[in-house]
Design an enzyme around this catalytic site. Sequence first.
Site, PDB file in Angstrom:
ATOM      1  N   ASN A  41      43.216  38.741  38.563  1.00 50.17           N
ATOM      2  CA  ASN A  41      42.487  39.188  37.442  1.00 50.17           C
ATOM      3  C   ASN A  41      42.947  38.213  36.267  1.00 50.17           C
ATOM      4  OD1 ASN A  41      45.281  40.448  37.288  1.00 50.17           O
ATOM      5  ND2 ASN A  41      44.622  41.800  35.972  1.00 50.17           N
ATOM      6  N   GLU A  43      41.373  38.043  32.341  1.00 52.47           N
ATOM      7  CA  GLU A  43      41.396  38.644  30.796  1.00 52.47           C
ATOM      8  C   GLU A  43      40.039  38.205  29.888  1.00 52.47           C
ATOM      9  OE1 GLU A  43      44.575  41.004  30.227  1.00 52.47           O
ATOM     10  OE2 GLU A  43      44.211  42.618  31.499  1.00 52.47           O
ATOM     11  N   CYS A  52      38.071  41.351  38.214  1.00 50.55           N
ATOM     12  CA  CYS A  52      39.291  41.983  38.613  1.00 50.55           C
ATOM     13  C   CYS A  52      39.765  40.895  40.094  1.00 50.55           C
ATOM     14  CB  CYS A  52      38.993  43.384  38.918  1.00 50.55           C
ATOM     15  SG  CYS A  52      39.050  44.507  37.974  1.00 50.55           S
ATOM     16  N   GLU A  54      40.304  41.666  43.126  1.00 52.85           N
ATOM     17  CA  GLU A  54      39.372  41.714  44.099  1.00 52.85           C
ATOM     18  C   GLU A  54      38.272  40.333  44.006  1.00 52.85           C
ATOM     19  OE1 GLU A  54      40.336  44.255  42.092  1.00 52.85           O
ATOM     20  OE2 GLU A  54      41.548  45.626  43.221  1.00 52.85           O
ATOM     21  N   CYS A  87      39.145  48.729  41.191  1.00 53.06           N
ATOM     22  CA  CYS A  87      38.080  50.116  40.826  1.00 53.06           C
ATOM     23  C   CYS A  87      36.887  49.777  41.018  1.00 53.06           C
ATOM     24  CB  CYS A  87      38.514  49.160  38.665  1.00 53.06           C
ATOM     25  SG  CYS A  87      37.590  47.440  38.881  1.00 53.06           S
ATOM     26  N   CYS A  90      35.013  46.617  41.653  1.00 47.66           N
ATOM     27  CA  CYS A  90      34.938  46.020  42.580  1.00 47.66           C
ATOM     28  C   CYS A  90      34.925  46.849  43.493  1.00 47.66           C
ATOM     29  CB  CYS A  90      36.619  46.004  42.546  1.00 47.66           C
ATOM     30  SG  CYS A  90      37.289  45.258  40.975  1.00 47.66           S
TER      31      CYS A  90
END
Length: 130
Positions: A41, A43, A52, A54, A87, A90
Amino acid sequence: MDHVLIKAAQDALKNAYVKYSNFKVGAAIRLKDGSIIQGVNIENASYGLTNCAERTALYTAYAAGYTKEDITEMVITTEQDHLISPCGACRQVMSELMLKDVQVHMVYGENIKTVLNKELLPWAFSEDDL
Ligand code: THU
């Protein structure tokens, strides 16, 4: 289960850019040619721009020229002592960029929960809807 793939996801954790949440996520994708692509991830001070782990892994795979046909499985892991699952954003991306029957392994410590990609987002919006 491919423990080399788990190790790759765990090794990636150190590269997570998590200045705001301090919540590291690592992902690793196994490809048919045997290679592995990692993701973390990443940010941003504008929080909503966070990418993210993934999606980072999938976009990296596609940027390297791979497509959904090449991907056999994905591992997702954190430093937490409980399972975390992808999430919603994703799941939408995974539903388009990986085949339906790809295994997604959610790993914490020695524990592994495996589901199929198609189980993560039933009724996904797709190219068929356009
Ligand atoms: N995060 C992921 O990288 N993958 C997930 O499946 C869930 C959440 C990240 C986003 C953010 O950087 C941090 O975890 C906390 O939400």
